[in-house]
Design a protein around this motif. Structure first.
Motif, PDB file in Angstrom:
ATOM      1  N   PRO A 400       0.818  -1.234   0.000  1.00 30.53           N
ATOM      2  CA  PRO A 400       0.000   0.000   0.000  1.00 30.53           C
ATOM      3  C   PRO A 400       0.845   1.275   0.000  1.00 30.53           C
ATOM      4  N   TRP A 401       1.945   1.253   0.768  1.00 29.89           N
ATOM      5  CA  TRP A 401       2.815   2.429   0.822  1.00 29.89           C
ATOM      6  C   TRP A 401       3.501   2.659  -0.530  1.00 29.89           C
ATOM      7  N   LEU A 421      -4.461   5.054   1.400  1.00 24.58           N
ATOM      8  CA  LEU A 421      -3.414   4.915   2.409  1.00 24.58           C
ATOM      9  C   LEU A 421      -3.739   5.730   3.657  1.00 24.58           C
ATOM     10  N   SER A 422      -4.403   6.863   3.497  1.00 25.77           N
ATOM     11  CA  SER A 422      -4.702   7.744   4.629  1.00 25.77           C
ATOM     12  C   SER A 422      -5.826   7.215   5.512  1.00 25.77           C
ATOM     13  N   PRO A 425      -6.496   2.257   6.865  1.00 23.49           N
ATOM     14  CA  PRO A 425      -6.024   1.654   8.117  1.00 23.49           C
ATOM     15  C   PRO A 425      -6.953   1.869   9.307  1.00 23.49           C
ATOM     16  N   PHE A 428      -9.447  -0.927  10.838  1.00 24.08           N
ATOM     17  CA  PHE A 428      -9.063  -1.981  11.781  1.00 24.08           C
ATOM     18  C   PHE A 428      -9.188  -1.527  13.239  1.00 24.08           C
ATOM     19  N   CYS A 445      -7.957  -8.785   0.546  1.00 20.49           N
ATOM     20  CA  CYS A 445      -6.683  -9.318   1.049  1.00 20.49           C
ATOM     21  C   CYS A 445      -6.275 -10.584   0.302  1.00 20.49           C
TER      22      CYS A 445
END
Length: 625
Positions: A400-401, A421-422, A425, A428, A445
């Motif tokens: 992802p990065w 990306l921002s 996350p 979770f 995934c």
């Protein structure tokens, strides 16, 4: 070409596109009615029905091609015969939609988003009317347009002289139908419509998922902003909109792939086994549209297993799972089976494991042996495109990065923005995640892992997973926006990302949009980017009765006049007075670059019976005296 003729061609194209999509919509609605599958939301039914019809057209064209029925009359009659169904169901759907009340309360923020997205849509739509350009390094010329064009010329699906033609599939057949009536712009406009359908479908999915879970996930009923944001994230991604005005297969294939995921969601909500049939159908069509979609099958099977076994006991659930997988493989089989019959390999290039099984014997493509070294060279080229990123477990978790910060490592060329990306996350760390969101995360995934480790992390291969991730990101943002202390920052981040995408869209699209509008610029643009441009224009204007070419090549797609290839061409035409011979510098067939010209002509010393009648920068035309 004068302006009226260009306008007439565009009008004919629009009529052909409209008839084709009305036909697909009618066939899909008829299929749903016979299957007694109820899709209550009218826009959702429209998209699903159209996709079903397009899938059915794929199999119809596959059969027609093998019976040598690729004639304009036959292609048009099929669409015209089924178009009345589309008109009937369309009128019925419009009446149904008008009877229901629809409350659209858009904020200024929403309207601003629509305005920015509208800029991208207009730019990409205008760019669709730019002529196709480039050599065989452009996948449009290498496969997606040259193959259906040659099949149209031969009026059937036949073996072509270049092995890459074995990569052609369902979408090329849909391109073929449109190319029969508008070879220049039709397939590009088809891709743009699929881009629009993908965004609309994601909006609908997010909206329905939001409503189904609003009572358990969110304290107060949400507006449609989450759904709008999901569609916005599809529309603003440069990876996606850069393909919207190209005759590429990625967006049509992603549409079918997403609908397979949608079908599982519908099965979970309705418990209707017929949605499993629909899931198998959509995934099968998607696999036939783009071979990389086969690597999404494990993700689909994992998700199917979780859903089915959650709803039923092991025995009945296993039967349904096996039935769905078998149907999926049947729907996905036509092109691999054809390739197996012709070459003993289900795809091109053959997987290296097949060479091991085959004791390193070469496979035969287009009548020529294709050795293990030939296949290894192609796979080395594929890997060279992502060598900056590398592979392995470590880089998988950094995907992802790297995908955001180093897009050039994945053959993207432009940043995809920082939205995913921002905000992804945060999912979770949120409690009470709805069922559909968990399903989307599992699917993404597994699919990303299969693509990453099964083939290569080519950016375009992740488009179906990205479509599924968009509603997840929208759900996260919608929940974060409820926190007033950070809401302004989140809105600012969204607006900056969209503005950034608009800038990228302008940089990518403006040259092609200008070429679509400005005739003078169009000539210079095409001349600078298309191999043998002047020579092709000369031949297309002259239209010689007998035109010979030494060797077949996909770049001959630009020729609008029939041509003949074969062995001993010079001996064949020696006594044909007035026949023409096209000789090209093959060092330019990949892309026009005069700095890399090597003078790779076939006719080094023209015999006396040939007279030079036209000489372009990189091609020559001879006539028999």
């Amino acid at each position: 070409m004068n302006r009226p003729s260009r306008v007439n061609k565009r009008v004919k194209l629009m009529i052909a596109i409209i008839v084709f999509f009305i036909s697909a919509f009618g066939m899909g609605c008829f299929f749903l009615s016979k299957m007694k599958l109820c899709v209550e939301y009218v826009p959702e039914r429209a998209v699903v029905s159209t996709a079903i019809g397009l899938g059915l057209w794929c199999y119809i064209l596959f059969v027609m091609g093998h019976f040598g029925l690729f004639y304009k009359g036959a292609l048009l009659s099929g669409a015209v015969a089924t178009a009345p169904l589309g008109v009937f169901y369309g009128i019925k759907a419009i009446k149904e939609y008008r009877q229901k009340k629809h409350n659209f309360n858009f904020s200024r923020f929403d309207i601003f988003l629509f305005a920015l997205i509208g800029c991208i849509l207009i730019l990409t739509l205008t760019s669709c009317f730019c002529p196709v350009y480039g050599g065989i390094k452009n996948d449009e010329i290498a496969t997606h347009l040259s193959v259906p064009n040659d099949w149209l010329i031969h009026h059937k699906i036949c073996i072509l002289p270049y092995p890459v033609s074995y990569l052609a599939g369902h979408v090329e057949l849909l391109f073929l139908w449109i190319m029969a009536f508008s070879p220049a712009y039709g397939p590009k406009l088809f891709s743009w419509i699929c881009y629009l359908l993908c965004a609309i479908l994601v909006v609908i999915f997010a909206n329905k998922a939001e409503l189904d879970n609003s009572a358990t996930v969110i304290k107060n009923k949400m507006s449609g902003r989450a759904a709008i944001l999901a569609g916005v994230f599809v529309a603003i991604n440069p990876l996606i909109f850069r393909e919207a005005f190209l005759a590429f297969v990625d967006l049509p294939a992603a549409l079918f792939n997403f609908l397979a995921f949608w079908s599982i969601f519908k099965y979970y909500n309705t418990k209707n086994i017929k949605h499993l049939l629909l899931c198998a159908f959509f995934m099968g069509v998607g696999c036939g549209a783009k071979p990389s979609n086969y690597f999404y099958i494990p993700a689909l099977v994992v998700l199917l297993s979780i859903v089915i076994f959650k709803l039923q006991s092991f025995g009945p659930g296993l039967k349904k799972l096996c039935m769905t997988i078998i149907l999926l493989l049947i729907f996905a089989s036509p092109w691999p089976v054809r390739n197996m019959i012709l070459s003993n390999s289900p795809t091109f290039p053959p997987p290296l494991a097949l060479y091991t099984i085959n004791h390193d014997k070469p496979f035969v493509f287009s009548g020529k042996p294709f050795t293990r070294n030939n296949a290894q060279d192609i796979y080395n080229y594929y890997h060279s495109r992502i060598c900056k990123h590398g592979t392995g477990i470590k880089n998988f978790f950094l995907l992802p990065w790297n995908f955001t910060m180093y897009p050039e490592s994945f053959s993207i060329g432009d940043s995809v923005g920082s939205i995913m990306l921002s905000f992804l996350p945060f999912v979770f760390f949120m409690k009470k995640r709805p069922v559909w969101l968990k399903a989307a995360l599992i699917y993404c995934c597994v699919a990303v892992a299969c693509i990453y480790f099964g083939i290569i992390p080519e950016a375009r291969y992740f488009i179906p997973a990205y479509l599924v991730a968009c509603p997840v990101a929208a759900w996260v943002i919608e929940n974060l926006l409820r926190r007033k202390n950070i809401a302004p920052a989140i809105k600012a981040a969204i607006i900056l990302n969209i503005i950034f995408s608009c800038v990228i869209a302008a940089r990518i699209c403006l040259p092609e949009a200008r070429a679509a509008i400005d005739k003078n610029y169009r000539e210079s643009f095409c001349a600078a980017n298309t191999p043998y441009y002047e020579t092709f224009n000369y031949l297309n204007a002259k239209k010689p009765e007998k035109l010979f070419v030494m060797y077949g090549n996909q770049v001959l797609y630009y020729l609008e006049t029939p041509y003949i290839t074969g062995k001993n061409v010079l001996d064949t035409i020696k006594s044909m007075h007035g026949a023409c011979l096209l000789d090209i510098d093959y060092s330019q067939n990949g892309a026009r670059d005069f700095k890399k010209m090597t003078g790779a002509y076939c006719v080094k010393n023209p015999p006396d019976f040939l007279k030079l009648v036209f000489s372009g920068p990189d091609a020559r035309v001879y006539a028999v005296r």
